[in-house]
Design a protein around this motif. Structure first.
Motif, mmCIF file in Angstrom:
data_model
loop_
_atom_site.group_PDB
_atom_site.id
_atom_site.type_symbol
_atom_site.label_atom_id
_atom_site.label_comp_id
_atom_site.label_asym_id
_atom_site.label_seq_id
_atom_site.Cartn_x
_atom_site.Cartn_y
_atom_site.Cartn_z
ATOM 1 N N ALA B 22 0.925 -1.268 -0.063
ATOM 2 C CA ALA B 22 0.023 0.035 0.089
ATOM 3 C C ALA B 22 0.865 1.157 0.113
ATOM 4 N N LEU B 23 1.850 1.174 0.565
ATOM 5 C CA LEU B 23 2.939 2.260 0.548
ATOM 6 C C LEU B 23 4.364 1.953 0.238
ATOM 7 N N LYS B 24 4.946 2.614 -0.827
ATOM 8 C CA LYS B 24 6.286 2.373 -1.076
ATOM 9 C C LYS B 24 7.182 3.251 -1.183
ATOM 10 N N GLN B 25 8.117 3.331 -0.186
ATOM 11 C CA GLN B 25 9.309 4.406 -0.087
ATOM 12 C C GLN B 25 8.790 5.732 -0.028
ATOM 13 N N VAL B 26 7.855 6.012 0.884
ATOM 14 C CA VAL B 26 7.217 7.121 1.136
ATOM 15 C C VAL B 26 8.172 8.092 2.130
ATOM 16 N N ASN B 27 8.694 9.165 1.486
ATOM 17 C CA ASN B 27 9.459 10.179 2.156
ATOM 18 C C ASN B 27 8.494 11.647 2.132
ATOM 19 N N LYS B 46 -4.011 6.878 0.286
ATOM 20 C CA LYS B 46 -3.982 8.183 1.089
ATOM 21 C C LYS B 46 -4.492 7.854 2.459
ATOM 22 N N THR B 47 -5.576 7.106 2.622
ATOM 23 C CA THR B 47 -5.929 6.770 4.047
ATOM 24 C C THR B 47 -4.874 6.072 4.770
ATOM 25 N N THR B 48 -4.139 5.144 4.153
ATOM 26 C CA THR B 48 -3.134 4.200 4.717
ATOM 27 C C THR B 48 -1.938 5.201 5.302
ATOM 28 N N LEU B 49 -1.778 6.102 4.396
ATOM 29 C CA LEU B 49 -0.601 7.040 4.809
ATOM 30 C C LEU B 49 -1.036 8.091 6.072
#
Ligand SMILES: Nc1ncnc2c1ncn2[C@@H]1O[C@H](COP(=O)(O)OP(=O)(O)OP(=O)(O)O)[C@@H](O)[C@H]1O
Ligand SMILES: [Mg+2]
Lengths: 407, 227
Positions: B22-27, B46-49
């Protein structure tokens, strides 16, 4: 704050809350009312058995109790000091000597085995209440010799009426068989119709004469002021009695009565257990439903930072509040219905004939034991605490995210 | 220093069964006072983040620092306390406690923080004033419109004086007029009190009003622009 919120939550579904409260009310009421009623029934039964047939204690020779034959008379001189002591004893209400013979009663059409009890009217009526059950004639109050008082059922079987003649046959003290004609002077109908068929009552002096011993006594019946005190009262007399003489309390004479009392306690506790269990299941079920409906809201509360402990307390307080409203209401209801019934008694006369066969009379007064009242209150409180626990634990196990995501 | 710094965050749902990346290498860094929209197609993360940044969900790897606290190191209990004192939440729906009035709903979180009922009520009143609901403070949620309810939710989110406010699609259930009114209020609070807002949305009109737009695509940030 959580308690306030809990209180408000209770009223979001008033019908459901009222159902829970009513369940508690009915549970408390039923537990108390029924235990008081059955207590009333047992003590009523007990005292009627003791007052009419058994007495609180009795002195006799061991041989008489073992063999039931009229030769085993009490040695009067030997017992005299004990009788004196009994008459001075402040715990003793009254006592009476009885002369007893086992024999046959016969009319022209029927005969039957009976116990013939020769009583001393003056002291007997201060002990037993048999005379209060007279339905016809007099209680050995006629002027003629050899009068007899019979139970109604027995009279019917013998097909005799007042003033009819019956013949009693029994063994004399010397062993020879003797017969004598008696005239029916009175008819009684005691609560225990079986007992009425097994014993007949005559004047002691008449029986003593027929037995061939003018002072023959087989049993002294003793009544205390308090039947329950017999266990603490009896030991000194047990020690004092010499030779073949023996004293027995009603608990020994009629162990089945003591058993009824004990087993009634057990039944009542089982009964209360069932009520409490039903109550717990009802509360758990309802509170679980309440929580299920609020899953998302509870998730939101935990998401914005409500500690699990507070959520837990909130749910517990909701449940406890419901039982704290219900329990006093139930207590009050029980108290007032018992009060009402205490005034008039519960009239079982519709079933009186059936009950009479078991030795019960028809008006019963409830009798609430403090012990039960306390037990019930504590049980219900503990039970509602326990019932609150499971839904509350369920609520705090919710994961806020999953709870919010539910649609 | 950034209030929020998300570094190399990966989120994989159901890693053992049917993994969803659901999220990949988010900075991502959010500074104090920002007014940021997270946008992207449905299922982009979005919700996951937001859940991860809100301490409602755990990351699979990477770190999320709020000031200098690493959320990924906190226990469940510490997270609840952290959310209470540092984060304001506005959800899409089911936001308020139905049995409490608007005032009590806002005061509730202050009481959770340990404030007295009196203090909580007076602060809550101020907050409801600032979202334009001073007339409706004694109404229960059921007696308020959806837009009014969301404004109560904003008031509650701000009442606890959090470091930042997270809102996952706060306007999704609102008509456009209520939505724009809500945005007005959020903008004003951002401008006047420097409240940091981070919200996700699908709505073009809402996106246009954000000062910074972070776009997610398949769990990765595909663009990040001030406007
Ligand atoms: N609890 C979960 N278990 C498994 N997969 C999930 C879970 N929650 C979300 N996902 C998946 O993770 C991905 C990202 O979902 P997310 O809800 O973050 O998207 P979104 O951008 O908020 O979408 P939308 O705009 O529809 O709200 C999706 O593929 C989704 O199916
Ligand atoms: Mg979403």
């Amino acid at each position: 704050m959580t308690i306030q919120l809990g209180w408000k939550n209770i009223w979001r579904n008033p019908v459901r809350s009222i159902v829970v409260i009513s369940a508690v009310v009915i549970g408390v009421w039923a537990a108390i009312f029924i235990s008081a009623l059955s207590n009333g029934l047992t003590s009523h039964y007990l005292s009627s058995q003791l007052d009419t047939y058994i007495g609180h204690a009795a002195i006799s020779t061991q041989a008489f109790w073992d063999e039931r034959t009229s030769e085993h008379i009490i040695p009067n001189e030997q017992l005299a000091p004990v009788i004196k002591a009994l008459e001075r004893d402040s715990l003793v209400k009254s006592l009476t000597p009885i002369t007893i013979a086992e024999g046959m009663i016969a009319s022209a059409t029927y005969s039957s085995g009976v116990q013939i009890r020769g009583i001393d009217i003056a002291s007997d009526t201060t002990c037993f209440n048999t005379h209060t059950f007279l339905t016809e004639g007099s209680y050995l109050g006629e002027s003629y010799k050899n009068q007899i008082v019979l139970g109604e059922k027995l009279a019917k079987k013998l097909n005799v009426k007042l003033r009819s003649k019956v013949v009693l046959t029994f063994q004399q003290i010397d062993g020879s068989i003797s017969s004598a004609a008696f005239r029916v002077g009175g008819i009684i109908k005691t609560p225990n119709s079986a007992m009425d068929q097994m014993r007949v009552i005559v004047k002691q002096t008449d029986l003593q004469q027929l037995l061939g011993n003018a002072t023959a006594v087989h049993e002294w019946s003793i009544f205390l002021n308090d039947a329950k005190a017999v266990n603490t009262w009896i030991p000194t007399y047990k020690q004092d009695l010499q030779g073949d003489l023996a004293i027995e309390s009603w608990l020994e004479k009629a162990p089945e009565l003591a058993y009824i009392e004990n087993s009634m306690d057990l039944y009542l506790y089982i009964f209360m257990g069932i009520i409490v269990l039903a109550l717990v299941l009802g509360i758990v079920n309802t509170m679980l439903m309440a929580i299920l409906e609020r899953t998302r809201e509870l998730g939101m509360l935990m998401a914005i930072g409500m500690p699990r402990m507070k959520v837990f307390n909130m749910i517990i307080s909701e449940t406890i509040t419901l039982s704290c409203i219900g329990a006093p209401l139930g207590l009050f209801l029980a108290w007032s219905s018992l009060k009402l019934m205490g005034k008039h008694g519960l009239d079982l006369s519709a079933f009186a004939d059936g009950l009479a066969a078991y030795g019960m009379s028809s008006v019963v007064y409830p009798d609430l034991k403090m012990e039960y009242l306390i037990t019930i209150s504590v049980l219900i409180f503990v039970a509602s605490l326990l019932a609150a626990l499971y839904p509350a634990l369920k609520a705090i196990k919710l994961k806020p995210l999953e709870a919010i995501r539910l649609h | 220093m950034a209030i929020i710094s998300v570094s190399n965050v990966e989120k994989i749902y159901n890693p053992d069964t049917i993994p969803v990346h659901a999220l990949k290498q988010v900075n991502l860094e959010i500074q104090k006072g920002e007014f940021t929209a997270i946008v992207g197609p449905s299922g982009s993360g979005k919700t996951t983040l937001l859940n991860c940044i809100g301490g409602l969900d755990t990351v699979s790897s990477g770190t999320i620092h709020i000031k200098n606290i690493d959320l990924t190191n906190l226990t469940d209990k510490e997270l609840i306390k952290f959310r209470l004192n540092h984060i304001g939440f506005v959800f899409q729906a089911y936001n308020l406690i139905p049995v409490l009035t608007a005032l009590e709903n806002v005061a509730f979180i202050l009481q959770l923080q340990g404030k007295s009922t009196k203090e909580a009520h007076s602060l809550a009143k101020q907050m409801l004033d600032s979202v334009g609901l001073s007339e409706r403070i004694h109404n229960r949620p059921a007696q308020l419109s959806g837009g009014q309810q969301q404004r109560v939710a904003v008031a509650r989110a701000l009442a606890s004086q959090p470091d930042y406010v997270l809102a996952d699609e706060p306007t999704a259930n609102l008509d456009s007029e209520s939505a724009s009114k809500l945005l007005d209020i959020m903008e004003r609070l951002n401008a006047e009190q420097g409240v940091t807002f981070l919200f996700s949305t699908h709505d073009e009109r809402v996106i246009r009003r954000a000062k910074r737009v972070v776009t997610l695509r398949d769990g990765a940030i595909s663009s990040d622009a001030n406007q």
